[in-house]
Motif scaffolding. Structure first.
Motif, PDB file in Angstrom:
ATOM      1  N   ASP A  31      84.371  56.259 -34.376  1.00  0.00           N
ATOM      2  CA  ASP A  31      83.194  56.286 -33.523  1.00  0.00           C
ATOM      3  C   ASP A  31      83.552  55.776 -32.124  1.00  0.00           C
ATOM      4  OD1 ASP A  31      80.014  56.585 -33.835  1.00  0.00           O
ATOM      5  OD2 ASP A  31      80.461  54.964 -32.440  1.00  0.00           O
ATOM      6  N   HIS A  32      84.012  54.542 -32.049  1.00  0.00           N
ATOM      7  CA  HIS A  32      84.473  54.040 -30.757  1.00  0.00           C
ATOM      8  C   HIS A  32      85.391  52.844 -30.942  1.00  0.00           C
ATOM      9  CE1 HIS A  32      80.853  51.531 -31.471  1.00  0.00           C
ATOM     10  NE2 HIS A  32      81.379  50.651 -30.628  1.00  0.00           N
ATOM     11  N   HIS A  68      81.200  52.540 -20.636  1.00  0.00           N
ATOM     12  CA  HIS A  68      81.567  53.488 -21.691  1.00  0.00           C
ATOM     13  C   HIS A  68      82.368  54.658 -21.141  1.00  0.00           C
ATOM     14  CE1 HIS A  68      78.716  51.562 -24.516  1.00  0.00           C
ATOM     15  NE2 HIS A  68      77.972  51.398 -23.444  1.00  0.00           N
ATOM     16  N   LYS A  70      83.055  58.284 -22.682  1.00  0.00           N
ATOM     17  CA  LYS A  70      82.566  59.100 -23.791  1.00  0.00           C
ATOM     18  C   LYS A  70      83.304  60.441 -23.856  1.00  0.00           C
ATOM     19  CE  LYS A  70      77.943  57.032 -23.702  1.00  0.00           C
ATOM     20  NZ  LYS A  70      77.929  56.525 -25.076  1.00  0.00           N
ATOM     21  N   GLN A  74      81.856  62.967 -29.544  1.00  0.00           N
ATOM     22  CA  GLN A  74      80.997  61.805 -29.794  1.00  0.00           C
ATOM     23  C   GLN A  74      81.759  60.513 -30.071  1.00  0.00           C
ATOM     24  OE1 GLN A  74      77.616  61.899 -29.355  1.00  0.00           O
ATOM     25  NE2 GLN A  74      77.952  64.017 -28.712  1.00  0.00           N
ATOM     26  N   SER A  75      83.075  60.508 -29.898  1.00  0.00           N
ATOM     27  CA  SER A  75      83.810  59.244 -29.938  1.00  0.00           C
ATOM     28  C   SER A  75      83.828  58.653 -28.528  1.00  0.00           C
ATOM     29  CB  SER A  75      85.234  59.455 -30.463  1.00  0.00           C
ATOM     30  OG  SER A  75      85.976  60.288 -29.587  1.00  0.00           O
ATOM     31  N   SER A  76      84.232  57.399 -28.407  1.00  0.00           N
ATOM     32  CA  SER A  76      84.193  56.768 -27.084  1.00  0.00           C
ATOM     33  C   SER A  76      85.010  55.482 -27.055  1.00  0.00           C
ATOM     34  CB  SER A  76      82.742  56.453 -26.689  1.00  0.00           C
ATOM     35  OG  SER A  76      82.173  55.487 -27.568  1.00  0.00           O
ATOM     36  N   ILE A  77      85.209  54.987 -25.835  1.00  0.00           N
ATOM     37  CA  ILE A  77      85.782  53.662 -25.600  1.00  0.00           C
ATOM     38  C   ILE A  77      84.686  52.817 -24.968  1.00  0.00           C
ATOM     39  CG2 ILE A  77      87.535  52.313 -24.386  1.00  0.00           C
ATOM     40  CD1 ILE A  77      89.198  54.891 -24.187  1.00  0.00           C
ATOM     41  N   GLU A  78      84.537  51.603 -25.447  1.00  0.00           N
ATOM     42  CA  GLU A  78      83.601  50.672 -24.825  1.00  0.00           C
ATOM     43  C   GLU A  78      84.388  49.523 -24.209  1.00  0.00           C
ATOM     44  OE1 GLU A  78      79.544  48.065 -25.742  1.00  0.00           O
ATOM     45  OE2 GLU A  78      80.635  49.003 -27.400  1.00  0.00           O
ATOM     46  N   GLY A 174      89.176  63.443 -26.359  1.00  0.00           N
ATOM     47  CA  GLY A 174      89.043  62.566 -27.517  1.00  0.00           C
ATOM     48  C   GLY A 174      90.354  61.886 -27.850  1.00  0.00           C
ATOM     49  N   THR A 212      87.774  62.876 -35.692  1.00  0.00           N
ATOM     50  CA  THR A 212      87.824  62.494 -34.282  1.00  0.00           C
ATOM     51  C   THR A 212      89.124  61.771 -33.932  1.00  0.00           C
ATOM     52  OG1 THR A 212      86.488  60.558 -34.902  1.00  0.00           O
ATOM     53  CG2 THR A 212      85.334  62.430 -33.909  1.00  0.00           C
TER      54      THR A 212
END
Length: 243
Positions: A31-32, A68, A70, A74-78, A174, A212
């Motif tokens: 997810d992230h 974020h 993105k 729908q994966s991401s880095i925060e 991604g 992902t």
């Protein structure tokens, strides 16, 4: 109901639960990743120079502030940082990670129902904690757990982002791979969810493909620190080392 019928029922229920976990495992996804940074504005500038589009978040009441990156899948880095003194347990936790020099704080996983997650964790006798709010449910692990650097997130509704946030100058769409420290217990957890490790030349790591990106579990680099996420790979030419 006689004994034979009872045993048949229990057997069928066990098979059904096992099949449910395996089926759910095929949906497990990255997810992230949460990475802790000492200065959010400097980090945003740094990632921008690497060709990423960064969306700045907001300053929260507890002192945490974030941004974020993105991706289309729908994966991401925060990016997570702290302004001033931390005002609750969560913020104090991130402050302690920052003080310890840990960048790759957490790998968040999604795609599973809460029921399937709990079934797997109970089967493995893993202690866990559940927290909920209006938008999502978190399944997290105690600090002393082998799994303290991962958590599961269950969204209560479909989450979408503006299309322009997915467009990056570096053309990244991604994760290709995420390297994360862990013991055999972490690989057993992924296998319990139905993920299948691919065969590699290394006997010290295990790589699990997901929708992902793949997750590679490697031995811990520094024994006196917590487990952490150590590298994000997007292609052969772009890898971010967090260790």
């Amino acid at each position: 109901m006689n004994l034979i019928s009872t045993l048949k029922t229990c057997f069928c229920l066990t098979i059904a639960i096992s099949q449910s976990i395996t089926t759910s495992g095929q949906e497990l996804r990255i997810d992230h990743v949460i990475t802790v940074v000492p200065n959010l504005d400097e980090a945003i500038d740094e990632y921008g120079k690497m060709g990423f589009s960064v969306k700045k978040g907001r300053l929260h009441d507890n002192g945490l502030t974030n941004a974020h990156i993105k991706f289309q899948n729908q994966s991401s880095i925060e990016l997570m940082s702290i302004v001033g003194e931390p005002k609750d347990e969560m913020a104090r936790n991130y402050q302690s990670l920052l003080n310890a020099g840990i960048k790759g704080a957490y790998l968040a996983l999604s795609g599973l129902s809460l029921d399937s997650i709990e079934v797997a964790l109970i089967r493995l006798s893993v202690k866990y904690e559940i927290s909920k709010d209006a938008s999502w449910t978190y399944v997290t692990f105690p600090d002393e757990s082998e799994y303290h650097h991962i958590f599961f997130i269950i969204y209560h509704s479909e989450h979408t982002s503006l299309e322009n946030l997915f467009k990056h100058q570096n053309k990244v769409d991604g994760f290709e791979n995420i390297k994360i420290e862990g013991s055999n217990k972490l690989t057993e957890l992924f296998e319990e969810f139905g993920l299948k490790p691919v065969i590699t030349e290394s006997h010290l790591s295990s790589t699990f493909p997901t929708k992902t990106g793949s997750i590679t579990v490697i031995p811990q680099k520094t024994q006196d620190q917590r487990y952490q996420v150590v590298e994000l790979s997007f292609d052969e030419d772009l890898k971010l080392k967090l260790f």
